[in-house]
Design a protein around this motif. Structure first.
Motif, PDB file in Angstrom:
ATOM      1  N   ASN A  44     -16.775  19.329  -9.614  1.00 32.49           N
ATOM      2  CA  ASN A  44     -17.558  18.227  -9.074  1.00 32.49           C
ATOM      3  C   ASN A  44     -18.202  18.649  -7.758  1.00 32.49           C
ATOM      4  N   GLU A  45     -19.281  17.981  -7.376  1.00 29.98           N
ATOM      5  CA  GLU A  45     -19.908  18.284  -6.096  1.00 29.98           C
ATOM      6  C   GLU A  45     -20.158  16.994  -5.319  1.00 29.98           C
ATOM      7  N   ASN A  46     -20.171  17.117  -4.010  1.00 28.17           N
ATOM      8  CA  ASN A  46     -20.356  15.962  -3.140  1.00 28.17           C
ATOM      9  C   ASN A  46     -21.109  16.403  -1.898  1.00 28.17           C
ATOM     10  N   TYR A  47     -22.121  15.643  -1.505  1.00 25.40           N
ATOM     11  CA  TYR A  47     -22.917  16.007  -0.333  1.00 25.40           C
ATOM     12  C   TYR A  47     -22.802  14.959   0.784  1.00 25.40           C
ATOM     13  N   GLN A  48     -22.011  13.909   0.565  1.00 24.96           N
ATOM     14  CA  GLN A  48     -21.928  12.832   1.561  1.00 24.96           C
ATOM     15  C   GLN A  48     -20.988  13.141   2.727  1.00 24.96           C
ATOM     16  N   LEU A  49     -20.138  14.138   2.595  1.00 28.67           N
ATOM     17  CA  LEU A  49     -19.136  14.421   3.610  1.00 28.67           C
ATOM     18  C   LEU A  49     -19.475  15.671   4.414  1.00 28.67           C
ATOM     19  N   PHE A  50     -18.882  15.767   5.592  1.00 26.90           N
ATOM     20  CA  PHE A  50     -18.924  17.016   6.331  1.00 26.90           C
ATOM     21  C   PHE A  50     -17.893  17.969   5.726  1.00 26.90           C
ATOM     22  N   ASN A  51     -18.118  19.256   5.900  1.00 24.41           N
ATOM     23  CA  ASN A  51     -17.295  20.276   5.261  1.00 24.41           C
ATOM     24  C   ASN A  51     -15.803  20.092   5.528  1.00 24.41           C
ATOM     25  N   LYS A  52     -15.415  19.910   6.789  1.00 27.66           N
ATOM     26  CA  LYS A  52     -13.994  19.862   7.119  1.00 27.66           C
ATOM     27  C   LYS A  52     -13.427  18.439   7.177  1.00 27.66           C
ATOM     28  N   GLU A  53     -14.150  17.502   6.578  1.00 29.66           N
ATOM     29  CA  GLU A  53     -13.597  16.163   6.349  1.00 29.66           C
ATOM     30  C   GLU A  53     -12.768  16.131   5.076  1.00 29.66           C
ATOM     31  N   TYR A  54     -12.920  17.172   4.260  1.00 30.92           N
ATOM     32  CA  TYR A  54     -12.240  17.187   2.975  1.00 30.92           C
ATOM     33  C   TYR A  54     -10.728  17.212   3.124  1.00 30.92           C
ATOM     34  N   TYR A  55     -10.072  16.492   2.220  1.00 26.86           N
ATOM     35  CA  TYR A  55      -8.629  16.416   2.020  1.00 26.86           C
ATOM     36  C   TYR A  55      -7.913  15.387   2.895  1.00 26.86           C
ATOM     37  N   ASP A 132     -16.322  28.620   7.281  1.00 29.24           N
ATOM     38  CA  ASP A 132     -16.656  27.395   6.554  1.00 29.24           C
ATOM     39  C   ASP A 132     -15.967  27.317   5.199  1.00 29.24           C
ATOM     40  N   ALA A 133     -15.891  28.434   4.489  1.00 28.18           N
ATOM     41  CA  ALA A 133     -15.441  28.413   3.097  1.00 28.18           C
ATOM     42  C   ALA A 133     -14.194  29.252   2.874  1.00 28.18           C
ATOM     43  N   THR A 134     -13.389  29.441   3.914  1.00 23.25           N
ATOM     44  CA  THR A 134     -12.181  30.252   3.819  1.00 23.25           C
ATOM     45  C   THR A 134     -10.985  29.433   4.277  1.00 23.25           C
ATOM     46  N   LEU A 135      -9.906  29.462   3.481  1.00 20.22           N
ATOM     47  CA  LEU A 135      -8.698  28.713   3.818  1.00 20.22           C
ATOM     48  C   LEU A 135      -7.500  29.652   3.913  1.00 20.22           C
ATOM     49  N   TYR A 136      -6.557  29.284   4.789  1.00 19.12           N
ATOM     50  CA  TYR A 136      -5.416  30.136   5.117  1.00 19.12           C
ATOM     51  C   TYR A 136      -4.102  29.436   4.831  1.00 19.12           C
ATOM     52  N   ASP A 137      -3.013  30.239   4.733  1.00 16.19           N
ATOM     53  CA  ASP A 137      -1.692  29.643   4.697  1.00 16.19           C
ATOM     54  C   ASP A 137      -1.207  29.433   6.134  1.00 16.19           C
ATOM     55  N   ARG A 138       0.000  28.920   6.290  1.00 18.07           N
ATOM     56  CA  ARG A 138       0.508  28.599   7.623  1.00 18.07           C
ATOM     57  C   ARG A 138       0.784  29.833   8.477  1.00 18.07           C
ATOM     58  N   ASN A 139       0.802  31.012   7.839  1.00 19.95           N
ATOM     59  CA  ASN A 139       1.035  32.257   8.574  1.00 19.95           C
ATOM     60  C   ASN A 139      -0.253  32.990   8.916  1.00 19.95           C
ATOM     61  N   GLY A 140      -1.386  32.352   8.624  1.00 20.81           N
ATOM     62  CA  GLY A 140      -2.664  32.961   8.963  1.00 20.81           C
ATOM     63  C   GLY A 140      -3.201  33.935   7.942  1.00 20.81           C
ATOM     64  N   ASN A 141      -2.630  33.942   6.732  1.00 17.43           N
ATOM     65  CA  ASN A 141      -3.115  34.827   5.670  1.00 17.43           C
ATOM     66  C   ASN A 141      -4.188  34.123   4.847  1.00 17.43           C
ATOM     67  N   ILE A 142      -5.244  34.838   4.506  1.00 18.71           N
ATOM     68  CA  ILE A 142      -6.286  34.261   3.668  1.00 18.71           C
ATOM     69  C   ILE A 142      -5.735  33.992   2.273  1.00 18.71           C
ATOM     70  N   VAL A 143      -5.942  32.775   1.784  1.00 18.43           N
ATOM     71  CA  VAL A 143      -5.479  32.399   0.454  1.00 18.43           C
ATOM     72  C   VAL A 143      -6.645  32.276  -0.519  1.00 18.43           C
ATOM     73  N   CYS A 144      -7.738  31.659  -0.100  1.00 25.86           N
ATOM     74  CA  CYS A 144      -8.869  31.481  -0.999  1.00 25.86           C
ATOM     75  C   CYS A 144     -10.169  31.398  -0.203  1.00 25.86           C
ATOM     76  N   PHE A 145     -11.274  31.709  -0.879  1.00 26.84           N
ATOM     77  CA  PHE A 145     -12.572  31.696  -0.198  1.00 26.84           C
ATOM     78  C   PHE A 145     -13.690  31.701  -1.232  1.00 26.84           C
ATOM     79  N   ASP A 146     -14.860  31.268  -0.802  1.00 25.71           N
ATOM     80  CA  ASP A 146     -16.073  31.376  -1.606  1.00 25.71           C
ATOM     81  C   ASP A 146     -16.703  32.732  -1.317  1.00 25.71           C
ATOM     82  N   SER A 147     -17.132  33.413  -2.368  1.00 25.93           N
ATOM     83  CA  SER A 147     -17.654  34.774  -2.217  1.00 25.93           C
ATOM     84  C   SER A 147     -18.889  34.848  -1.328  1.00 25.93           C
TER      85      SER A 147
END
Length: 223
Positions: A44-55, A132-147
């Motif tokens: 799904n896609e959404n354009y009404q929110l700011f990027n870091k408003e998610y969750y 903007d498109a990279t998320l980390y775990d609580r230890n600062g390790n990259i878990v997922c990202f958009d290419s």
């Protein structure tokens, strides 16, 4: 344009999370399905929110319903309902953030990128970083990202394989992928020498069996 016919291949890969005891039924049902028409559920896609408003924000919660297509678990057949009566709902692992703000884009001008679904975000206790498109775990390790952000190439959403595997085991889930690929010949619509070419497409599923081997079931269809 295209005075000389050019070969072109278009490929789309989508992933779906299901309950572990439902995987076999999904594979049996979809192994010979033709995904042309892109009828299977997509992020799904959404354009009404700011990027870091998610969750976390009230705005994000407002859109988490069927009316705004914000539900996490959805029917695999999102248009025709062909499989809705025989298959349980799937969890689409990612969704697409879309921005219409000129300052909210990557170097190549891209204004959209993929983010993990809420269940993955919460279960893995992910956090935002400076990107903007990279998320980390609580230890600062990259878990997922958009290419688009880290690889500077539009090839999809990436996630640490071991972390993802642990997530599936913890939740009692399994994952499978669908692929749709089309071989095309590009040529000018008004070309005097225009030739009618066969343009077959391939459709199928990939999944891990009990031995953790990647298995695929593919079918070829004539367009």
């Amino acid at each position: 344009m295209y005075q000389t016919p050019l070969k072109d291949i278009w490929v789309q890969v989508n992933s779906y999370i299901v309950k572990q005891d439902q995987l076999e039924k999904y594979i049996e049902t979809l192994s010979d399905a033709d995904f042309m028409g892109r009828w299977a559920a997509e992020p799904n896609e959404n354009y009404q929110l700011f990027n870091k408003e998610y969750y976390w924000s009230d705005g994000y919660r407002f859109f988490q319903n069927a009316y705004y297509c914000g539900e996490q678990w959805v029917n695999i057949s999102n248009r025709y309902g062909k499989y809705s009566e025989v298959l349980e709902k799937v969890l689409v692992p990612s969704f697409q953030y879309l921005s219409e703000r000129p300052e909210d884009k990557f170097e190549d001008g891209s204004i959209s990128w993929y983010k993990p679904c809420e269940e993955i975000f919460n279960t893995l206790q992910l956090v935002y970083g400076n990107e903007d498109a990279t998320l980390y775990d609580r230890n600062g390790n990259i878990v997922c990202f958009d290419s688009k952000e880290l690889l500077h190439d539009n090839i999809g959403f990436f996630m640490d394989a071991n972390v993802f595997k642990d997530f599936l085991i913890k939740k009692g889930y399994a994952v499978f992928w669908t692929i749709l690929a089309e071989k095309k010949i590009l040529q000018g619509a008004l070309s005097a020498n225009k030739v009618s070419y066969s343009m077959p497409h391939i459709s199928g599923v990939f999944y891990y069996d009990s031995d953790e081997s990647l298995v695929h079931k593919l079918s070829q269809f004539d367009s």
